[in-house]
Design a protein around this motif. Structure first.
Motif, PDB file in Angstrom:
ATOM      1  N   UNK A   1      -4.999 -32.436  -6.734  1.00  0.00           N
ATOM      2  CA  UNK A   1      -4.246 -33.167  -7.754  1.00  0.00           C
ATOM      3  C   UNK A   1      -3.433 -32.208  -8.620  1.00  0.00           C
ATOM      4  N   UNK A   2      -4.034 -31.097  -8.987  1.00  0.00           N
ATOM      5  CA  UNK A   2      -3.335 -30.117  -9.830  1.00  0.00           C
ATOM      6  C   UNK A   2      -2.171 -29.506  -9.076  1.00  0.00           C
TER       7      UNK A   2
ATOM      8  N   UNK B   1       0.261 -37.112  -6.947  1.00  0.00           N
ATOM      9  CA  UNK B   1       0.583 -37.712  -5.654  1.00  0.00           C
ATOM     10  C   UNK B   1       0.132 -36.745  -4.577  1.00  0.00           C
ATOM     11  N   UNK B   2      -0.204 -37.278  -3.415  1.00  0.00           N
ATOM     12  CA  UNK B   2      -0.613 -36.397  -2.329  1.00  0.00           C
ATOM     13  C   UNK B   2       0.597 -35.624  -1.822  1.00  0.00           C
ATOM     14  N   UNK B   3       0.356 -34.404  -1.426  1.00  0.00           N
ATOM     15  CA  UNK B   3       1.447 -33.562  -0.932  1.00  0.00           C
ATOM     16  C   UNK B   3       0.864 -32.489  -0.025  1.00  0.00           C
ATOM     17  N   UNK B   4       1.730 -31.791   0.690  1.00  0.00           N
ATOM     18  CA  UNK B   4       1.281 -30.608   1.416  1.00  0.00           C
ATOM     19  C   UNK B   4       0.913 -29.565   0.375  1.00  0.00           C
ATOM     20  N   UNK B   5      -0.262 -28.978   0.526  1.00  0.00           N
ATOM     21  CA  UNK B   5      -0.740 -28.070  -0.513  1.00  0.00           C
ATOM     22  C   UNK B   5      -1.546 -26.936   0.125  1.00  0.00           C
ATOM     23  N   UNK B   6      -1.705 -25.826  -0.611  1.00  0.00           N
ATOM     24  CA  UNK B   6      -2.385 -24.656  -0.064  1.00  0.00           C
ATOM     25  C   UNK B   6      -3.874 -24.580  -0.397  1.00  0.00           C
TER      26      UNK B   6
END
Length: 245
Positions: free
Chosen positions: A168-169, A192-197
């Motif tokens: 979320x952050x 919002x959901x996203x591609x994240x590391x």
């Protein structure tokens, strides 16, 4: 060597990593011995250790020592008593520093001046009490010339509530504000959901031996576990500069 890697060796697990061939017959013999222990294993490097007949092996970001015939494996710290140097830790520092330098800063959440005196990488958990204390002093770190680069390390693992909070952050419209809100125990807005590391950073931390938060990792690969207050951290960094001008 971590328990995970030791398990691979004892259980015959499969690990695939890059290997830099050194073209040395003895090195190749050690590699062949390692292949017998763990078929398919490709270590990052193999080189002679200071002890005759023993070779340093770097595998999965960890260091251990192996005899040429593969019969003896040494797990632990190798110390040069003449110079009082922990050779294993020095090697691990190089590995950590290389791993961190290859990261894209845009995948981190960075607090601090662009032209900082020092850069400190912090593996952090949103729910960690000491991580929250560290963040309460973020302006003080920055005022002292420190750039803090956050990497996600949800201790409970991928799929946990701490992992979801980290996502979320990192996916928030304003990750900096979201980090401050989350570490104050407040819900993160505009998520919002996203591609994240987050998952990749968590796995990286594990491969580098991180097992608690916060874990501070300096540019030279030195690890400082736990909360280090701003001025104390500056003192440590300045001492390093003085020791290696």
């Amino acid at each position: 060597m971590g328990k995970k890697l030791l398990g691979f060796l004892l259980a015959g697990g499969l690990v695939t990593l890059s290997f830099t061939a050194l073209g040395n017959e003895e090195i190749e013999a050690v590699r062949a011995s390692l292949q017998k222990l763990v078929p398919g294993t490709e270590p990052q490097s193999i080189k002679p250790a200071p002890i005759p007949g023993i070779y340093e092996v770097v595998l999965e970001g960890q260091v251990f020592y192996l005899s040429q015939d593969g019969r003896y494996m040494v797990q632990g710290q190798l110390v040069d008593l003449a110079t009082r140097t922990n050779l294993t830790e020095e090697r691990l520092k190089v590995i950590r520093a290389a791993a961190i330098s290859n990261l894209d800063e845009q995948d981190m959440i960075v607090f601090g001046p662009e032209q900082a005196k020092h850069t400190v990488n912090v593996f952090t958990d949103i729910d960690c009490g000491y991580c929250r204390q560290l963040h309460q002093h973020i302006k003080e770190y920055n005022a002292l010339g420190l750039k803090i680069r956050y990497l996600a390390f949800p201790r409970a693992g991928i799929g946990s509530s701490s992992y979801d909070k980290a996502v979320e952050v990192w996916c928030a419209k304003d990750p900096h504000q979201a980090m401050t809100q989350a570490k104050a125990g407040k819900p993160v807005e505009n998520t919002a959901k996203c591609e994240n590391p987050v998952a990749d950073q968590f796995k990286l931390g594990q491969s580098l031996g991180v097992n608690a938060t916060p874990t501070l990792m300096l540019e030279d690969g030195t690890v400082l576990p736990g909360l280090v207050r701003p001025q104390a951290l500056v003192n440590i960094l300045e001492q390093k500069v003085a020791a290696h001008p």
